[in-house]
Design a protein around this motif. Structure first.
Motif, PDB file in Angstrom:
ATOM      1  N   ILE A 136       7.349   4.159  -6.093  1.00  0.00           N
ATOM      2  CA  ILE A 136       6.051   4.051  -5.419  1.00  0.00           C
ATOM      3  C   ILE A 136       6.297   4.073  -3.912  1.00  0.00           C
ATOM      4  CG2 ILE A 136       4.068   2.556  -4.990  1.00  0.00           C
ATOM      5  CD1 ILE A 136       4.297   1.660  -7.921  1.00  0.00           C
ATOM      6  N   LEU A 137       5.607   4.968  -3.234  1.00  0.00           N
ATOM      7  CA  LEU A 137       5.788   5.138  -1.800  1.00  0.00           C
ATOM      8  C   LEU A 137       4.751   4.360  -0.994  1.00  0.00           C
ATOM      9  CD1 LEU A 137       6.349   9.009  -1.863  1.00  0.00           C
ATOM     10  CD2 LEU A 137       8.103   7.231  -1.729  1.00  0.00           C
ATOM     11  N   LYS A 138       3.502   4.330  -1.513  1.00  0.00           N
ATOM     12  CA  LYS A 138       2.423   3.694  -0.756  1.00  0.00           C
ATOM     13  C   LYS A 138       1.291   3.354  -1.723  1.00  0.00           C
ATOM     14  CE  LYS A 138      -0.750   4.898   3.003  1.00  0.00           C
ATOM     15  NZ  LYS A 138      -1.171   5.998   3.873  1.00  0.00           N
ATOM     16  N   VAL A 139       0.663   2.208  -1.500  1.00  0.00           N
ATOM     17  CA  VAL A 139      -0.491   1.803  -2.295  1.00  0.00           C
ATOM     18  C   VAL A 139      -1.620   1.458  -1.329  1.00  0.00           C
ATOM     19  CG1 VAL A 139      -1.398   0.147  -3.967  1.00  0.00           C
ATOM     20  CG2 VAL A 139       0.986   0.882  -4.124  1.00  0.00           C
ATOM     21  N   GLU A 140      -2.792   2.030  -1.583  1.00  0.00           N
ATOM     22  CA  GLU A 140      -3.978   1.721  -0.779  1.00  0.00           C
ATOM     23  C   GLU A 140      -5.009   1.063  -1.685  1.00  0.00           C
ATOM     24  OE1 GLU A 140      -5.521   4.998   1.573  1.00  0.00           O
ATOM     25  OE2 GLU A 140      -3.510   5.878   1.658  1.00  0.00           O
ATOM     26  N   TYR A 141      -5.537  -0.066  -1.215  1.00  0.00           N
ATOM     27  CA  TYR A 141      -6.524  -0.809  -1.992  1.00  0.00           C
ATOM     28  C   TYR A 141      -7.895  -0.613  -1.348  1.00  0.00           C
ATOM     29  CZ  TYR A 141      -2.301  -3.040  -3.739  1.00  0.00           C
ATOM     30  OH  TYR A 141      -1.070  -3.275  -4.300  1.00  0.00           O
ATOM     31  N   GLY A 142      -8.825  -0.148  -2.128  1.00  0.00           N
ATOM     32  CA  GLY A 142     -10.211   0.028  -1.703  1.00  0.00           C
ATOM     33  C   GLY A 142     -11.091  -0.249  -2.895  1.00  0.00           C
ATOM     34  N   SER A 143     -12.122   0.554  -3.073  1.00  0.00           N
ATOM     35  CA  SER A 143     -12.952   0.386  -4.269  1.00  0.00           C
ATOM     36  C   SER A 143     -12.136   0.723  -5.516  1.00  0.00           C
ATOM     37  CB  SER A 143     -14.206   1.252  -4.192  1.00  0.00           C
ATOM     38  OG  SER A 143     -13.858   2.614  -4.069  1.00  0.00           O
ATOM     39  N   GLU A 144     -11.123   1.569  -5.327  1.00  0.00           N
ATOM     40  CA  GLU A 144     -10.140   1.866  -6.367  1.00  0.00           C
ATOM     41  C   GLU A 144      -8.753   1.777  -5.730  1.00  0.00           C
ATOM     42  OE1 GLU A 144     -11.934   4.891  -9.501  1.00  0.00           O
ATOM     43  OE2 GLU A 144     -11.802   5.784  -7.510  1.00  0.00           O
ATOM     44  N   VAL A 145      -7.734   1.886  -6.542  1.00  0.00           N
ATOM     45  CA  VAL A 145      -6.359   1.832  -6.036  1.00  0.00           C
ATOM     46  C   VAL A 145      -5.829   3.262  -5.953  1.00  0.00           C
ATOM     47  CG1 VAL A 145      -4.038   0.942  -6.407  1.00  0.00           C
ATOM     48  CG2 VAL A 145      -6.013  -0.406  -7.135  1.00  0.00           C
ATOM     49  N   ILE A 146      -5.256   3.608  -4.803  1.00  0.00           N
ATOM     50  CA  ILE A 146      -4.644   4.926  -4.607  1.00  0.00           C
ATOM     51  C   ILE A 146      -3.142   4.705  -4.497  1.00  0.00           C
ATOM     52  CG2 ILE A 146      -4.463   6.965  -3.138  1.00  0.00           C
ATOM     53  CD1 ILE A 146      -7.326   6.275  -2.136  1.00  0.00           C
ATOM     54  N   ILE A 147      -2.393   5.363  -5.396  1.00  0.00           N
ATOM     55  CA  ILE A 147      -0.945   5.197  -5.422  1.00  0.00           C
ATOM     56  C   ILE A 147      -0.284   6.534  -5.077  1.00  0.00           C
ATOM     57  CG2 ILE A 147       1.064   4.559  -6.818  1.00  0.00           C
ATOM     58  CD1 ILE A 147      -0.827   3.085  -8.684  1.00  0.00           C
ATOM     59  N   ASN A 148       0.525   6.523  -4.026  1.00  0.00           N
ATOM     60  CA  ASN A 148       1.374   7.668  -3.695  1.00  0.00           C
ATOM     61  C   ASN A 148       2.764   7.341  -4.216  1.00  0.00           C
ATOM     62  OD1 ASN A 148      -0.443   9.347  -2.077  1.00  0.00           O
ATOM     63  ND2 ASN A 148      -0.435   7.599  -0.682  1.00  0.00           N
ATOM     64  N   TYR A 149       3.341   8.253  -4.988  1.00  0.00           N
ATOM     65  CA  TYR A 149       4.646   7.998  -5.592  1.00  0.00           C
ATOM     66  C   TYR A 149       5.400   9.305  -5.764  1.00  0.00           C
ATOM     67  CZ  TYR A 149       2.348   9.505  -9.925  1.00  0.00           C
ATOM     68  OH  TYR A 149       1.668  10.222 -10.882  1.00  0.00           O
ATOM     69  N   LYS A 150       6.676   9.164  -6.072  1.00  0.00           N
ATOM     70  CA  LYS A 150       7.485  10.345  -6.375  1.00  0.00           C
ATOM     71  C   LYS A 150       8.197  10.093  -7.705  1.00  0.00           C
ATOM     72  CE  LYS A 150      11.612   9.036  -3.741  1.00  0.00           C
ATOM     73  NZ  LYS A 150      12.566   9.425  -2.722  1.00  0.00           N
TER      74      LYS A 150
END
Length: 190
Positions: free
Chosen positions: A170-184
């Motif tokens: 997992i490279l980055k996680v953004e928390y908002g109304s939903e969770v956005i996960i950037n990964y490789k």
């Protein structure tokens, strides 16, 4: 279509071959850039300044100028196509990338001929590669794809678990109304 596994050297691998009193010392090092390859080559040339020849070849992916693969070699005074090209072809045959190789020759007084030079240079490189295998220093290069997923908070833990199962990071996680996960994850797992 199956992908070809690519390998690199973890650290430095060495191999030596003697043919008719000429000594061939191959050194293969992992490098991340063309500048790093050139620095390694310069250091070996300085270390073996008394040698007759310091032949080199390198294969570097992801170079600074944005090209995919940078490949160079030199015969360093040996007859054309008898030293640098066999060195490079031996690296390529082993599916090596991100490596620089220098083969130092201390001349033993007897000419080897073109065939003898090709065998000696490629033989020294093969010995270095075999030594790297025996020492556990020949490692597979794993290529990754970067992905982005959006999920609900309730699915977040199961998605993290699935990424982990696929040897992902997992490279980055953004928390908002939903969770956005950037990964490789390894391309083989996509």
């Amino acid at each position: 279509m199956a992908s070809i596994k690519k390998f690199t050297i973890d650290g430095l691998a060495k191999g030596e071959l003697v043919d008719k009193k000429s000594r061939f010392i191959a050194q293969i090092k992992h490098v991340e850039s063309e500048n790093e390859a050139l620095g390694f080559i310069a250091a070996v040339k300085k270390e073996h300044a008394q040698a007759r020849h310091n032949v080199y070849a390198y294969i570097v992916s992801g170079t600074e100028d944005g090209t995919n693969l940078r490949i160079r070699f030199t015969d360093d005074g040996e007859p054309s196509q008898t030293a640098g090209k066999p060195t490079l072809e031996t690296l390529q045959h082993a599916n090596l990338e991100n490596v620089a190789c220098v083969v130092t020759r201390y001349f033993g007084g007897t000419l080897l001929g073109t065939g003898g030079l090709v065998r000696a240079y490629s033989g020294a490189v093969k010995t270095a590669i075999e030594n790297a295998k025996e020492d556990g220093n020949l490692v597979e290069i794993i290529e990754y794809d970067e992905l982005c997923e959006t999920c609900s908070y309730s699915d977040f833990e199961s998605l993290k678990h699935k990424i982990s199962q696929l040897s992902g990071v997992i490279l980055k996680v953004e928390y908002g109304s939903e969770v956005i996960i950037n990964y490789k994850i390894p391309k083989s797992q996509v």
